[in-house]
Design a protein around this motif. Structure first.
Motif, PDB file in Angstrom:
ATOM      1  N   HIS A   1      23.672  62.285  15.813  1.00 17.40           N
ATOM      2  CA  HIS A   1      24.856  62.120  14.970  1.00 17.40           C
ATOM      3  C   HIS A   1      24.755  60.903  14.052  1.00 17.40           C
ATOM      4  O   HIS A   1      25.073  60.981  12.865  1.00 17.40           O
TER       5      HIS A   1
ATOM      6  N   HIS B   1      31.177  69.145  12.377  1.00 18.20           N
ATOM      7  CA  HIS B   1      30.651  67.960  11.708  1.00 18.20           C
ATOM      8  C   HIS B   1      31.745  67.360  10.838  1.00 18.20           C
ATOM      9  O   HIS B   1      32.787  67.986  10.609  1.00 18.20           O
TER      10      HIS B   1
ATOM     11  N   CYS C   1      28.438  64.807  16.842  1.00 15.28           N
ATOM     12  CA  CYS C   1      27.880  66.154  16.886  1.00 15.28           C
ATOM     13  C   CYS C   1      26.612  66.246  17.724  1.00 15.28           C
ATOM     14  O   CYS C   1      25.925  67.261  17.703  1.00 15.28           O
TER      15      CYS C   1
HETATM   16 CU1  CUA Z   1      27.132  65.903  12.332  1.00 17.54          CU
HETATM   17 CU2  CUA Z   1      27.936  63.972  13.522  1.00 17.54          CU
END
Ligand code: CUA
Length: 151
Positions: free
Chosen positions: A141, A98, A137
């Motif tokens: 996200h 992230h 992610c």
């Molecule tokens: Cu967590 Cu993009």
């Protein structure tokens, strides 16, 4: 002969760039989060300090924030500190890579599973700071965000 000069020159430049990159990574510590603080990403909840995520006052105008990131949220969410505070963030991810970006500041870090990311920021200006994940992610996200309120 001309070709040899250019070949030597370009090879020399490649070597010089590699040396510069190596110097920045190791001597200036500009590389990705350090390897010397590895944790088991499967056991984040049992590993100190991440077994107690939250915000703690550690001095006058000084706070420590222990935070875990996982799809698609930050824990704790929506923290508040007084203006003039210095905040030490200790971050890790419980799943994938992230990002941790605080809009309007220079804070922009990568948070990787298995690694501890430490970053310090002083908040002088009151306001609501947007915290964003800036590493793709997964499907959620774009909704992965929280705020830091400075008052
Ligand atoms: Cu967590 Cu993009």
């Amino acid at each position: 002969l001309d070709e040899k000069i250019w070949l030597t020159l370009s090879f020399g430049m490649i070597m010089a760039f590699m040396v510069i990159t190596g110097y920045q990574t190791f001597a200036l510590e500009m590389g990705p989060p350090s390897n010397n603080e590895l944790i088991d990403p499967q056991k984040v909840d049992e590993t100190a300090p991440f077994n107690e995520p939250g915000i703690k006052q550690i001095g006058e105008n000084e706070y420590e924030v222990v935070m875990t990131l996982q799809v698609f949220s930050f824990n704790p969410m929506d923290i508040e500190v007084p203006a003039g505070s210095t905040v030490h963030f200790t971050l890790t991810s419980k799943d994938v890579v992230h990002g941790f970006e605080i809009a309007g500041t220079n804070v922009n870090a990568m948070v990787m599973p298995g690694h501890i990311q430490k970053i310090t920021q002083k908040f002088d200006e009151p306001g609501k700071y947007l915290v964003l994940c800036n590493e793709y992610c997964g499907a959620g996200h774009q909704v992965m965000s929280t705020t830091i309120t400075v008052k």
